[in-house]
Design an enzyme around this catalytic site. Structure first.
Site, PDB file in Angstrom:
ATOM      1  N   SER A 119      26.674 -40.709  12.992  1.00 14.02           N
ATOM      2  CA  SER A 119      25.277 -40.435  12.677  1.00 14.02           C
ATOM      3  C   SER A 119      24.366 -40.907  13.829  1.00 14.02           C
ATOM      4  O   SER A 119      24.463 -40.362  14.925  1.00 14.02           O
ATOM      5  CB  SER A 119      24.938 -41.095  11.346  1.00 14.02           C
ATOM      6  N   GLU A 165      11.012 -25.914   6.420  1.00 13.28           N
ATOM      7  CA  GLU A 165      11.203 -24.473   6.259  1.00 13.28           C
ATOM      8  C   GLU A 165      10.747 -23.746   7.517  1.00 13.28           C
ATOM      9  O   GLU A 165      11.274 -22.735   7.890  1.00 13.28           O
ATOM     10  CB  GLU A 165      10.376 -23.976   5.072  1.00 13.28           C
ATOM     11  N   HIS A 182      24.789 -34.765  10.162  1.00 14.47           N
ATOM     12  CA  HIS A 182      24.433 -34.370   8.779  1.00 14.47           C
ATOM     13  C   HIS A 182      23.864 -32.956   8.796  1.00 14.47           C
ATOM     14  O   HIS A 182      22.903 -32.654   8.081  1.00 14.47           O
ATOM     15  CB  HIS A 182      23.370 -35.294   8.178  1.00 14.47           C
TER      16      HIS A 182
END
Lengths: 286, 286
Positions: free
Chosen positions: A143, A161, A185
């Site tokens: 990570s 978005e 991730h």
């Protein structure tokens, strides 16, 4: 392409910044497959392993969890180097550890903590030199620890978005592998737009999106996928349209002709040749 | 490329299947910008609009919310056609409504309900014929309503870290625009792998990932982005490696040389020419 004899192992992670339960849980998760590769690349269970939990908000617990995880694999020489300041990175004991170990493992957390407390210090210099010159020397990171390996490091910016200029924060990373921009991730946190913006900013670099429980073994520009998930390669070198430079912050961006590879366990990508080599179907899981 | 004189407006949605609060909330959300385009394309506020809430688990509430939303824009001729069975799709009153309206709006929910209750019925035939032959006739759909427009419809399959064969379920959609595979909530739900598998299965089609509050106005193969988010175009025609056909279900897949475009408000993509036209930087938000 920078020449390097050592091995980098960035891992997609499975923890959250500052959420204790998740940071702990990660180790259990990684334990199963990926850490095995880290140990193997470092020379096996006799390897001297140094865990650096600097990125974490709970470094003591995370360090302890890595000791447990590496111990399960049979390792006995595991030290936690709990660096919490730049001064810690200049201590003789820290320097001695980094000089003598076979493998460094950076935990997850906040990648800015790694660059702020280690970037530009003596141990950073030693890490970079050893990675460059020593075959079998391993730097692994999950990570935040993976993202910090880049020169152009994704420091922040959440899944949105819209693909708008300025949504991603880029800082200077440890520059161990300057050809890559690394995100982690990738699927779970919807980071498609973030990596897209990063490669639009630096269209000569290759963007890497690592899924959770997934990593890369990188040796001299050749990288191979390990773990159960996918690795997305963003190759922006033939972009036909990229308005990143001319747009104002907050404006929706467009990118066309981005070349994308979706790789799975065992597949390879060569950073120098920018070419993919896919594992034959009959090959076993690695 | 199928010739069509009508207009399709697939929208990325913002609702959840069966979660009432979210389904309601969606309308408020879409209301602001996207529905305005639907009304404009249908000829303005005098348009006769038919809302089909068949995909929803709460069709009455969703229908009412659309009446409210379209009313706010000044529309007065709004009818909810609450089709709950194939028999409903064969009723004369349903047929008359679909024959006489200017615009049909499919709600979100479960896209399989749309294909099961409407696919192959008389109103499906009328919808397809009117879309094909009548300029100004609009079929809009959000979320499930957008996905059902495809011939190869993504019926299910959740966001997963791995890109494995069989993770996506494909069924027969309404086939209004057979050249496209449409996915929605693309960013928020991490659907990168799902669209990748869909285009690997059907590499002659174009994959479309619609972000939330984002849509496309499609006329005769030309599509233009509306709304605030991004549209990802997956062009698999030049894939160099695609092992979908030979893998067993559950095996991690690889795909190389996928061409990807990331488009924003006002940008266009021509399905026939497979070419992008990007909005000039100085152009206003549409």
């Amino acid at each position: 392409m920078t020449k390097a004899k050592g091995t980098l192992i960035p891992i997609g992670g499975n923890e959250d910044k500052g959420i204790e339960d998740n940071e702990m849980y990660t180790l259990e998760f990684i334990d199963e497959g990926i850490l095995y590769h880290v140990v193997k690349e470092a020379g096996g269970i006799d390897a001297k392993i140094v865990v650096i939990p600097t990125a974490s908000s709970i470094p003591v617990e995370v360090g302890q969890s890595y000791i447990t995880a590496f111990s399960k694999l049979g390792c006995e020489d595991i030290t936690v180097l709990d660096i919490r300041s730049r001064e810690d990175s200049e201590k003789q004991s820290s320097i001695d550890l980094i000089k003598s170990c076979d493998c460094v493992m950076f935990s997850g957390g906040d990648q800015s903590k790694i660059t702020n407390k280690i970037g530009g210090t003596t141990i950073h210099t030693i890490l970079a030199e050893r990675y460059s010159n020593e075959e079998g020397f391993v730097i692994a990171g999950t990570s935040a620890g993976a993202m910090a390996m880049a020169k152009r490091m994704i420091a922040g910016g959440s899944a949105t978005e819209a693909f708008v200029k300025g949504a991603v924060d880029m800082y200077k990373g440890l520059a161990l592998i300057p050809e890559l921009i690394i995100d982690t991730h990738f699927i779970q946190r919807g980071r498609f737009g973030r990596v897209s913006e990063a490669v639009a900013k630096f269209p000569k670099l290759i963007g890497i999106g690592l899924a959770e429980d997934t990593g890369l073994i990188i040796k001299d520009g050749d990288m191979q996928v390990i773990g159960s998930g996918m690795v997305i390669i963003f190759d922006p070198r033939k972009l036909k349209h990229n308005n990143e430079k001319i747009l104002e912050e907050g404006t929706p961006m467009s990118l066309t002709n981005l070349k994308v590879h979706v790789l799975a366990n065992g597949d390879r990508f060569n950073i120098k040749k920018k070419k993919v080599q896919v594992l034959p179907v009959e090959a076993p899981f690695i």
